[in-house]
Design a protein around this motif. Structure first.
Motif, mmCIF file in Angstrom:
data_model
loop_
_atom_site.group_PDB
_atom_site.id
_atom_site.type_symbol
_atom_site.label_atom_id
_atom_site.label_comp_id
_atom_site.label_asym_id
_atom_site.label_seq_id
_atom_site.Cartn_x
_atom_site.Cartn_y
_atom_site.Cartn_z
ATOM 1 N N SER A 1 41.406 42.019 41.476
ATOM 2 C CA SER A 1 42.736 42.503 41.086
ATOM 3 C C SER A 1 43.782 41.480 41.484
ATOM 4 C CB SER A 1 43.031 43.831 41.776
ATOM 5 O OG SER A 1 44.380 44.184 41.559
ATOM 6 N N GLU A 2 44.735 41.261 40.615
ATOM 7 C CA GLU A 2 45.825 40.323 40.919
ATOM 8 C C GLU A 2 46.804 40.915 41.938
ATOM 9 O OE1 GLU A 2 45.191 42.052 38.282
ATOM 10 O OE2 GLU A 2 46.836 42.145 36.827
ATOM 11 N N ARG A 3 46.603 42.219 42.270
ATOM 12 C CA ARG A 3 47.535 42.837 43.220
ATOM 13 C C ARG A 3 47.151 42.567 44.673
ATOM 14 N NH1 ARG A 3 48.339 48.703 40.571
ATOM 15 N NH2 ARG A 3 46.730 48.124 39.085
ATOM 16 N N GLY B 1 37.610 49.975 37.395
ATOM 17 C CA GLY B 1 39.069 50.101 37.245
ATOM 18 C C GLY B 1 39.378 51.380 36.497
ATOM 19 N N SER B 2 40.480 51.382 35.769
ATOM 20 C CA SER B 2 40.892 52.607 35.085
ATOM 21 C C SER B 2 40.087 52.794 33.790
ATOM 22 C CB SER B 2 42.389 52.545 34.789
ATOM 23 O OG SER B 2 42.655 51.404 34.007
ATOM 24 N N THR B 3 40.044 54.036 33.318
ATOM 25 C CA THR B 3 39.217 54.343 32.145
ATOM 26 C C THR B 3 39.660 53.615 30.866
ATOM 27 O OG1 THR B 3 38.272 56.378 32.970
ATOM 28 C CG2 THR B 3 38.586 56.266 30.589
ATOM 29 N N PRO B 4 40.950 53.578 30.536
ATOM 30 C CA PRO B 4 41.292 52.898 29.270
ATOM 31 C C PRO B 4 40.863 51.423 29.279
ATOM 32 C CG PRO B 4 43.169 54.137 30.108
ATOM 33 C CD PRO B 4 42.126 54.191 31.172
ATOM 34 N N ILE B 5 41.040 50.755 30.422
ATOM 35 C CA ILE B 5 40.654 49.329 30.485
ATOM 36 C C ILE B 5 39.122 49.230 30.485
ATOM 37 C CG2 ILE B 5 40.940 47.141 31.725
ATOM 38 C CD1 ILE B 5 43.616 48.318 30.833
ATOM 39 N N GLY B 6 38.459 50.138 31.190
ATOM 40 C CA GLY B 6 36.993 50.125 31.234
ATOM 41 C C GLY B 6 36.390 50.298 29.845
HETATM 42 P P1 NAD Z 1 43.075 48.621 36.372
HETATM 43 O O1 NAD Z 1 42.254 49.183 35.267
HETATM 44 O O2 NAD Z 1 44.536 48.513 36.190
HETATM 45 O O3 NAD Z 1 42.564 47.140 36.736
HETATM 46 C C1 NAD Z 1 41.208 46.856 36.968
HETATM 47 C C2 NAD Z 1 40.942 45.397 36.608
HETATM 48 O O4 NAD Z 1 41.205 45.206 35.210
HETATM 49 C C3 NAD Z 1 41.831 44.411 37.354
HETATM 50 O O5 NAD Z 1 41.079 43.282 37.724
HETATM 51 C C4 NAD Z 1 42.904 44.064 36.332
HETATM 52 O O6 NAD Z 1 43.411 42.757 36.478
HETATM 53 C C5 NAD Z 1 42.182 44.204 35.004
HETATM 54 N N1 NAD Z 1 43.085 44.612 33.923
HETATM 55 C C6 NAD Z 1 44.198 45.374 34.047
HETATM 56 N N2 NAD Z 1 44.780 45.557 32.834
HETATM 57 C C7 NAD Z 1 44.004 44.915 31.935
HETATM 58 C C8 NAD Z 1 44.078 44.747 30.518
HETATM 59 N N3 NAD Z 1 45.057 45.283 29.785
HETATM 60 N N4 NAD Z 1 43.108 44.031 29.915
HETATM 61 C C9 NAD Z 1 42.107 43.496 30.628
HETATM 62 N N5 NAD Z 1 41.996 43.609 31.976
HETATM 63 C C10 NAD Z 1 42.928 44.320 32.626
HETATM 64 O O7 NAD Z 1 42.714 49.484 37.689
HETATM 65 P P2 NAD Z 1 43.413 49.424 39.112
HETATM 66 O O8 NAD Z 1 44.758 50.058 39.016
HETATM 67 O O9 NAD Z 1 43.287 48.072 39.704
HETATM 68 O O10 NAD Z 1 42.438 50.381 39.945
HETATM 69 C C11 NAD Z 1 42.567 51.765 39.984
HETATM 70 C C12 NAD Z 1 41.627 52.429 38.991
HETATM 71 O O11 NAD Z 1 40.273 52.066 39.294
HETATM 72 C C13 NAD Z 1 41.658 53.941 39.080
HETATM 73 O O12 NAD Z 1 41.612 54.448 37.761
HETATM 74 C C14 NAD Z 1 40.397 54.302 39.838
HETATM 75 O O13 NAD Z 1 39.881 55.587 39.585
HETATM 76 C C15 NAD Z 1 39.464 53.245 39.334
HETATM 77 N N6 NAD Z 1 38.339 53.045 40.227
HETATM 78 C C16 NAD Z 1 37.116 53.476 39.793
HETATM 79 C C17 NAD Z 1 36.010 53.342 40.616
HETATM 80 C C18 NAD Z 1 34.664 53.805 40.149
HETATM 81 O O14 NAD Z 1 33.659 53.348 40.694
HETATM 82 N N7 NAD Z 1 34.571 54.672 39.153
HETATM 83 C C19 NAD Z 1 36.149 52.740 41.870
HETATM 84 C C20 NAD Z 1 37.408 52.295 42.270
HETATM 85 C C21 NAD Z 1 38.498 52.451 41.423
#
Ligand code: NAD
Length: 499
Positions: free
Chosen positions: A176-178, A226-231
């Motif tokens: 994460s860049e944060r 990460g978050s579901t929409p990005i996943g």
């Molecule tokens: P995020 O989806 O914003 O970011 C995750 C990663 O994706 C980061 O490295 C980020 O740089 C990258 N990213 C962000 N926006 C992007 C885009 N538009 N296109 C491509 N890549 C992008 O998530 P976050 O805010 O860093 O983390 C919190 C989220 O992660 C929550 O939804 C949490 O539930 C989830 N999470 C899930 C698990 C699990 O195992 N299921 C574990 C920890 C966190």
């Protein structure tokens, strides 16, 4: 002073060349502590070239020697534990004891990965046919990548790179860049542990470098958290490009409280699991489901007095229950959800929006929030808030309570509190969620089991860590061999059988 961060490629720190940077904050003060370079596709390509050049020799290194590097890494992690925990707390916002837990749960996957040579063993059948032996072997994929979230900047990178590297792959980590500092330090510790140059690379960045990872033909697999929409986006773009992808997403974890539950235990569990780390955990409890009106009234009353007295403090305060959230933007988003909940008609029992801390007025703080009478059509019930907000959704009976997690789009974690074995057993069998706690609020499986949610909390077939990590980071080859070579039975035009 603002530090300028870097990438870690080919065993060395590398300055960003794209000219693009993002600020890294210290959430407890609100100050900018560093700027992180955001890599371009060309910088990613350099890292992949380094990884690709180094990987064959690493794959040819025997598994025991690969494991020894991880063993040394473990020793260095323990040496630097306190330093890493402080850095993590300052960049993420969580308290130092909680930061130590973040490192510890990653370290446990490193311990698991040290035993991976055992799981890399293939199968062997002697005499599968006349003069024929058959065996299978697990081989690394080549160059693989991990894209990780802000909320566990030590644990999740280690969940990804330790098994992948133990299996003989080279790894590109996009943290994460944060809060990128701890992932960079981990890569440097791996180098100090003797990992050959190019086997673990850290490329910092945002969507631009993520897209480059998803499109690069030499990256064979991508693990995302990460978050579901990005996943979902990562999964569809990565698989469309022929990659193996596992993407773990968001959550809305329910805890059912049966009338026979030990209420002291329940209140402690919900307070810790709902508000620990300011609710910024994918396994946080965000919905409490008391069964029966009497249970609900007692629960809400007892929770309310505890939520009002939660101690919010700077990350360095050892007595704080939780610290600030990660950014001001995220703080504003959580507070906006509280407004939405009020508009939707939920009952706001405790409002933590107005909290400020003397001496830390610019930090990203809020107090705990408790909502009662939350119903399934409300956005505060449907959507992941990822903050210190606990919703109580009352249910008349067990079946109505069970229907809530089962009908929710997310299925990461869930818990039930009861003294009744039949109910607990029925719940474990019928709940449509990947990780289940029975009188355990945060059922994160240990390193030698696998971690993964169901429904829209996960895309792909295999879980993270445990035996699934070996399946994800290797491909199986099956060999049929015939010795002695002197056997002659002429050309055959039918499908071979051993019959
Ligand atoms: P995020 O989806 O914003 O970011 C995750 C990663 O994706 C980061 O490295 C980020 O740089 C990258 N990213 C962000 N926006 C992007 C885009 N538009 N296109 C491509 N890549 C992008 O998530 P976050 O805010 O860093 O983390 C919190 C989220 O992660 C929550 O939804 C949490 O539930 C989830 N999470 C899930 C698990 C699990 O195992 N299921 C574990 C920890 C966190």
């Amino acid at each position: 002073m603002v530090d300028r961060l870097y990438h870690f490629v080919g065993g060395a720190r590398v300055e960003g060349r794209s000219g693009r940077f993002a600020p890294v904050f210290t959430p407890m003060t609100g100050e900018i502590s560093a700027e992180v370079p955001l890599a371009s596709a060309a910088e990613l390509a350099d890292a992949v070239a380094n990884a690709k050049a180094a990987q064959p020799a690493w794959a040819a290194t025997n598994p025991q020697k690969r494991a020894r590097v991880l063993m040394k890494f473990l020793e260095l992690l323990n040496r630097d534990f306190d330093k890493l925990a402080l850095k993590l707390a300052l960049e993420h916002g969580k308290t130092i004891p909680d930061a130590k837990g973040d490192i510890q749960r990653g370290l446990e996957v490193v311990e698991f990965a040290i035993g991976i040579p055992h799981l890399l063993k293939g199968e062997f059948t002697e005499g599968a046919g006349p003069g024929i032996d058959m065996y299978s072997m697990r081989q690394p994929l080549g160059v693989v990548a991990g894209i990780t979230p802000f909320n566990f900047p030590a644990m999740i990178p280690m969940w990804k790179f330790a098994p992948a590297i133990a299996c003989g792959n080279a790894f590109i980590l996009k943290p994460s860049e944060r809060d990128p500092s701890v992932p960079l330090l981990l890569a440097e510790l791996m180098a100090e542990a003797g990992l050959p140059k190019g086997i673990l690379n850290v490329v910092n960045g945002d969507k631009e470098v993520v897209d480059a990872i998803l499109d690069h033909p030499d990256i064979k697999a991508v693990g995302f958290v990460g978050s579901t929409p990005i996943g979902e986006y990562i999964y569809s773009r990565g698989t469309a490009n022929g990659k193996r992808v596992q993407a773990f997403g968001g959550a809305k974890n329910h805890a059912l409280i049966m009338p026979d539950a030990d209420m002291d235990q329940v209140v402690d569990a919900l307070i810790g699991a709902g508000y620990g780390s300011a609710g910024e955990r994918c396994m946080a409890i965000s919905v409490a489901v008391p069964v029966g009106q009497k249970t609900a009234d007692i629960l809400v009353d007892r929770l309310a007095s505890r939520v009002r007295t939660l101690k919010v403090g700077p990350s360095t305060d050892p007595t704080a229950d939780f610290g600030p959230v990660v950014t001001r933007q995220h703080l504003d988003k959580i507070k906006a959800y509280v407004d939405i909940g009020i508009q939707e008609g939920a009952e706001l029992v405790v409002d933590g929006r107005e909290l400020t801390l003397q001496g830390y007025e610019n930090g990203f703080y809020m107090g705990g929030v408790l909502f009662d009478r939350v119903t399934p059509e409300m956005r505060i019930y449907k959507e992941e808030i990822f903050g210190p907000v606990l919703c109580v959704a009352r249910a008349d009976d067990y079946e109505a309570a069970l229907a809530l997690p089962n009908d929710h789009e997310y299925g990461n974690g869930v818990a039930i509190f009861t003294r009744d074995g039949d109910t607990a057993r029925d719940f474990a069998a019928r709940v449509d969620v990947g990780m289940v706690g029975i009188n355990v609020p945060i059922p994160v499986p240990l390193a030698y089991y696998t971690f993964g949610g169901w429904k829209r909390s996960s895309f792909g077939d295999l879980n993270q860590h445990g035996p699934d990590s070996v399946r994800f980071y290797t491909k199986t080859k099956t060999v049929t061999s015939r010795w002695p070579s002197g056997i002659r039975d002429g050309a055959s035009f039918v499908i071979p059988t051993m019959g």
